[in-house]
Design a protein around this motif. Sequence first.
Motif: not given
Length: 289
Positions: A113-123, A149-154, A185-192, A220-221
């Motif tokens: 489930i995505p977070d419509p509030y973006y708690q802690g997320g964003g730029i 459950r899942v973090n995504l960083l780009i 580095v630019m355009n590197r994605m890390c997820a865990f 965050y998801y």
Amino acid sequence: MSVFFPMDPETLAITHQEAKRIGSSVAADYQSKTPYHYICIDDFLPPEILERVREEALSMGEAAPEFASANEKLKTSFNPDRLPTYSKAVFHALNSRPFIQFLENMSGIKGLIPDPYYQGGGIHRTNTTGYLDIHADFNHHTIMNLERRVNLLIYLNPNWKDEYGGAFEVWTNDMSAKVAAFAPVMNRMCAFSTGDDTMHGNPEPVNHPAGDPRLSIALYYYTATWEDGRTSQSTVFKRRPGSNDARSNEATMRVVRDFVPPFLYRKSRNLLARLRGDASGKPGPVKQQ
């Protein structure tokens, strides 16, 4: 150059069938990692997407750091609702059905489930000498009562070198060893996949020779698996062996909560939050990330 996730740069669209296929193609890699599941993918999106997001992120200028803490320095974030139009659309695309299905097939976690509030997320922006110590994240979305459950960083940093600091680090749960480190580095994605003891961070201070900030997209998801009676945690910082990293009260509080009634545990947390506020001269709410 081959792009891993070929989202259209203008419409930001991709078919859900293609997104699912791409997720399945890296599922074995992601799910085989220890001490928790993670992945690093370069050339993740069409570069023109992230170039526009970077430009818009820099146009936001600097902001006051969000937390005055020995565990976190010169880091701030911009909620997607505050961002210019194109960047806001990119965040919406990263919360859309195709991208969720990509994440589900990659991680093996269904019902994200995505977070419509973006708690802690964003730029996220970390300026020169800034850092974020090794930690495990908050685990409970209190508004929606969901489990993280899942973090995504780009990352959005062109020509970034290892010596510029700010690498994303993966550590064992007991902090006995650093497992991996990835320069932002630019355009590197890390997820865990996240849990109560998934230790990670960027503890080495940012040190770009031109003073450029470290920029990233963070999302965050969650899943609807939070159980009644489970005790939520705030961010739990741990020290790297042989380092001068600051101590954190949260690890102690996790031990306390196992031995005292819930009412006393909450009172203890509130007291520590007020004391942290007094020490810094700023309010001290329980930190969520």
